[in-house]
Design an enzyme around this catalytic site. Structure first.
Site, PDB file in Angstrom:
ATOM      1  N   SER A 223       0.579  -1.590   0.043  1.00  0.00           N
ATOM      2  CA  SER A 223      -0.312  -0.284  -0.674  1.00  0.00           C
ATOM      3  C   SER A 223       0.624   1.110   0.143  1.00  0.00           C
ATOM      4  O   SER A 223       2.035   1.820   0.797  1.00  0.00           O
ATOM      5  CB  SER A 223      -0.863   0.144   1.019  1.00  0.00           C
ATOM      6  OG  SER A 223      -1.175   1.323   1.301  1.00  0.00           O
ATOM      7  N   LYS A 224       0.269   2.532  -0.363  1.00  0.00           N
ATOM      8  CA  LYS A 224       1.180   3.082  -0.674  1.00  0.00           C
ATOM      9  C   LYS A 224       0.808   4.129   0.330  1.00  0.00           C
ATOM     10  O   LYS A 224       2.098   5.157   0.713  1.00  0.00           O
ATOM     11  CB  LYS A 224       0.466   4.337  -1.907  1.00  0.00           C
ATOM     12  CG  LYS A 224      -0.957   4.876  -2.053  1.00  0.00           C
ATOM     13  CD  LYS A 224      -1.153   5.361  -2.997  1.00  0.00           C
ATOM     14  CE  LYS A 224      -2.125   6.300  -3.032  1.00  0.00           C
ATOM     15  NZ  LYS A 224      -2.897   6.796  -3.835  1.00  0.00           N
ATOM     16  N   ARG A 225       0.417   4.256   0.951  1.00  0.00           N
ATOM     17  CA  ARG A 225       0.281   4.691   2.777  1.00  0.00           C
ATOM     18  C   ARG A 225       0.747   3.537   3.964  1.00  0.00           C
ATOM     19  O   ARG A 225       0.940   4.327   4.851  1.00  0.00           O
ATOM     20  CB  ARG A 225      -1.216   4.310   2.677  1.00  0.00           C
ATOM     21  CG  ARG A 225      -2.142   5.091   1.598  1.00  0.00           C
ATOM     22  CD  ARG A 225      -3.938   5.188   2.299  1.00  0.00           C
ATOM     23  NE  ARG A 225      -5.410   5.992   1.348  1.00  0.00           N
ATOM     24  CZ  ARG A 225      -5.295   5.589   0.212  1.00  0.00           C
ATOM     25  NH1 ARG A 225      -5.015   4.366   0.190  1.00  0.00           N
ATOM     26  NH2 ARG A 225      -6.098   5.637   0.406  1.00  0.00           N
ATOM     27  N   ARG A 226       1.510   3.248   3.631  1.00  0.00           N
ATOM     28  CA  ARG A 226       2.189   2.179   4.441  1.00  0.00           C
ATOM     29  C   ARG A 226       3.380   2.068   3.706  1.00  0.00           C
ATOM     30  O   ARG A 226       4.472   1.751   4.926  1.00  0.00           O
ATOM     31  CB  ARG A 226       1.403   1.109   4.864  1.00  0.00           C
ATOM     32  CG  ARG A 226       2.218   0.288   5.685  1.00  0.00           C
ATOM     33  CD  ARG A 226       1.190  -1.033   6.608  1.00  0.00           C
ATOM     34  NE  ARG A 226       0.828  -1.684   5.065  1.00  0.00           N
ATOM     35  CZ  ARG A 226      -0.529  -2.208   4.593  1.00  0.00           C
ATOM     36  NH1 ARG A 226      -1.050  -1.544   5.044  1.00  0.00           N
ATOM     37  NH2 ARG A 226      -0.008  -2.650   3.150  1.00  0.00           N
TER      38      ARG A 226
END
Length: 454
Positions: A223-226
């Site tokens: 995930s790009k958020r993590r």
């Protein structure tokens, strides 16, 4: 930014297109204004070019822009309406929830037979068959069947008349002659709806292949958020494009032999989309770094020096531009080439050569500057003041210093290394001292002795 999963999908598409004498089509699906900027489009094109996919090859076609085909998307919706395969609907979410008793259930077909004409605010829905199943022939996942009764009458045009992604995607595929769609498995749930649209528009659906999801070390979807997921970030850190390509090609597929390090041309010949594993693929950054190190060691010295160039100048280099000496760097580059795993590490390995003073790592200083350090530094200074300035001679002198002080050479090296380079680890010490030059070596030893005395 260009997700490494997108890069993997692109490489698999590229391999299949080139194997079959076909064409790889790049389409920018830019109808969502909030997710569309010119610099992001340039980033996608640049990232693809970095991994060898560009219009320099006749197998490449595009980029096409979905927004430029909006008229055809609307035409297709009206064509389905005229054929009785679509209808207008004025239901709100609240009305649907009231009828079904749940906000989670799909559309109940309330407007199917109301014969509504178009008005602003009325969505256009596709009439899904009530019986039978839609079978998706997938080169990786076999032939999953989706009961039509479980597929709601989905929206193909919003209340303002603008087509949604599902129909836009199908129409673009039709217009661009797409015969194979290779993409991530998160799109598999869309596939029966798209296949129904293909068939309703009188066309044969393409060949499908849904690739396994890529996960991190905790087996969570990348995930790009993590997680660090942008291809550009890896390239900016100093991963070689060829190493990235090799690694990405093996995320979910393998050539069936022990040897993993292979040039793309060889991987392309061996690649078999049907042999891709349907299970999730672990993005192992440590393994990627090992791949990268192998590729760096395989570079010719001049190629390695050229690859390092961006990290030897601003904004990465902490030294003044005029302080950099290419000839000095070239002497130590082969030593660094066998030690670093990503190109960005080169800066810290050679900064001591181009800075006026070594930048001391305080933890390294505390570890190396034991009570005996001053004696070792004084003896080393005396020995190095007049010796022939070559690595082998320097080694001989420092070996004698270590013996005089009752230490192994490795122990005696520590304070000398920290005094002259600022760190406890780095390039081989004797070659480093030769490259640094007698005058600066002695000056740095003197500075270290003053600090110890203070």
């Amino acid at each position: 930014m260009f997700h490494v999963g997108g890069a993997r999908s692109a490489l698999y598409n590229w391999a299949v297109a080139r194997q079959s004498g076909g064409t790889f089509v790049l389409r920018i699906e830019d109808t969502d204004a909030a997710r569309n900027r010119p610099e992001w489009i340039d980033g996608i094109i640049g990232a693809l070019a970095a991994i060898g996919i560009s219009d320099a090859d006749p197998a490449f076609e595009g980029p096409y822009f979905q927004s430029e085909n909006a008229g055809r998307h609307r035409e297709a919706g009206l064509q389905l309406l005229a054929a009785g395969r679509a209808y207008y609907c004025d239901c709100t979410r609240e009305q649907l929830a009231e009828r079904t008793g749940s906000a989670q259930l799909g559309y109940d077909g309330f407007c199917r037979d109301r014969g509504l004409a178009y008005e602003a605010g009325r969505a256009l829905r596709f009439r899904t068959p009530d019986e039978g199943s839609t079978v998706v022939v997938d080169l990786i996942r076999g032939e999953p069947a989706f009961p039509n009764a479980a597929i709601e009458d989905f929206v193909i045009a919003r209340g303002d008349g603008s087509p949604v992604f599902l129909i836009a995607n199908v129409v673009d595929d039709l217009d661009e002659g797409i015969t194979a769609v290779i993409r991530g498995e998160e799109h598999l749930s869309n596939t029966p709806k798209q296949q129904l649209l293909w068939q309703a528009l009188g066309a044969e659906p393409p060949v499908w292949a849904h690739l396994p999801v890529i996960v991190n070390e905790k087996r969570q979807k990348l995930s790009k958020r993590r997680d660090k997921v942008a291809l550009e970030d890896y390239l900016a850190e100093g991963y070689l494009p060829a190493a990235m390509v090799n690694y990405l090609m093996l995320l979910g597929w393998g050539p069936g032999e022990d040897r993993e390090i292979r040039p793309y041309a060889e991987l392309e010949q061996l690649f078999d989309i049907k042999a891709v594993n349907g299970s999730s693929a672990f993005f192992d950054v440590k393994k990627l770094a090992a791949f990268n190190a192998e590729y760096m060691r395989a570079l010719a010295p001049v190629e390695f020096a050229e690859a390092c160039a961006p990290w030897l100048r601003a904004p990465y280099a902490p030294w003044l531009p005029e302080a950099f000496d290419q000839a000095v760097f070239d002497t130590v580059a082969p030593l660094a080439q066998t030690r670093i795993t990503v190109l960005s590490e080169i800066t810290a390995y050679v900064d001591f050569l181009f800075l006026d003073q070594a930048v001391h790592d305080e933890a390294a200083w505390a570890k190396a500057m034991k009570p005996s350090a001053a004696d070792i530094l004084r003896d080393a200074r005396a020995a190095l003041e007049s010796t022939t300035w070559q690595a082998e001679k320097i080694k001989d002198e420092l070996t004698a210093v270590s013996e005089t002080n009752g230490l192994r050479l490795g122990k005696a090296q520590a304070p000398i290394r920290v005094a002259t380079t600022g760190r406890t680890v780095g390039l081989p010490l004797f070659e480093s001292l030769e490259a640094l030059g007698r005058k600066r070596v002695l000056a740095r030893i003197d500075a270290a002795l003053r600090r110890l005395a203070a």
